[in-house]
Design a protein around this motif. Sequence first.
Motif, PDB file in Angstrom:
ATOM      1  N   ILE A  76       0.834  -1.266   0.125  1.00 58.95           N
ATOM      2  CA  ILE A  76       0.005   0.001   0.180  1.00 58.95           C
ATOM      3  C   ILE A  76       0.822   1.201  -0.126  1.00 58.95           C
ATOM      4  O   ILE A  76       0.470   2.289  -0.376  1.00 58.95           O
ATOM      5  N   ARG A  80      -0.477   3.869  -2.549  1.00 56.09           N
ATOM      6  CA  ARG A  80      -0.760   5.170  -1.873  1.00 56.09           C
ATOM      7  C   ARG A  80       0.447   6.031  -1.507  1.00 56.09           C
ATOM      8  O   ARG A  80       0.410   6.552  -0.120  1.00 56.09           O
ATOM      9  N   ASP A  82       0.441   9.115  -1.230  1.00 54.12           N
ATOM     10  CA  ASP A  82      -0.004  10.396  -0.632  1.00 54.12           C
ATOM     11  C   ASP A  82      -0.296   9.936   0.915  1.00 54.12           C
ATOM     12  O   ASP A  82      -0.193  10.899   1.751  1.00 54.12           O
ATOM     13  N   GLU A  93      -5.819   1.511   5.287  1.00 58.62           N
ATOM     14  CA  GLU A  93      -5.916   1.040   3.648  1.00 58.62           C
ATOM     15  C   GLU A  93      -5.425  -0.092   3.483  1.00 58.62           C
ATOM     16  O   GLU A  93      -5.863  -0.815   2.509  1.00 58.62           O
TER      17      GLU A  93
END
Length: 249
Positions: A76, A80, A82, A93
């Motif tokens: 992840i 991701r 961000d 997540e």
Amino acid sequence: MQAQDTINPAIETLQQLRASGQIRAISLDLDDTLWPIWPTITKAEGVLLRWLEQHAPTTAQSLGDTATVRALRHEIVTLRPDLKTDLSGLRRESIRLALTRAGDDPALAEPAFDEFFAARHQVDLFDDALPALQFLSQRWPVVALSNGNANVNVVGIGEHFRASLSASDAGMAKPDGRFFQAAADAVGVAPENVLHIGDDAALDVQGAMDAGMHAVWLNREQLAWPCVGPEPHVTVASLWQLCQGLADR
């Protein structure tokens, strides 16, 4: 506080620094400085798997063990970017991704993360951690400065900290100089009046020195300095040794 180490150059340097009056605040790393982090994370991942076995058994079966849970957590990070400084977001997540892939309700990511996060705070402090916190906080304002997501109040040591800054909340992480500046700002002093203590040579020590702070490398394993560039101002083998050097004379 009972000193346990013999006089050595590190203690002498700390004594000189203490006597100079330059130190007006302490910033302190948490994970692997006050407690070992990976045994804690491994236990928390086990708690997460057991919760999933009860509430999302297909997901639990697809994950299988803590190694797979950790691999998904690393995946992840790529998916991701961000969330790169938000360890809570990354963990949440990764759980959501596992649930989605297994065909379970992704909304279960929230309560599943809560179970993990509660267990993540069940830390086993190093023997010298609490005495050191008591010693330091009686003499200077102490700021927690962590790239992790531990809450010092939940851990049960919040009374020793004037402020606590985490990368998850700040949106930046060590060795970013702005993060160290934020620690100094939290107690109203200049970076050159802060002594930062941490176990990570690059993130803690080089980061603090680049930000203009005094830096102590907590080197429990007695490793060789691994970084290119200036060595730390002080290296100690324990928090006992640190406090021995900073004690009033």
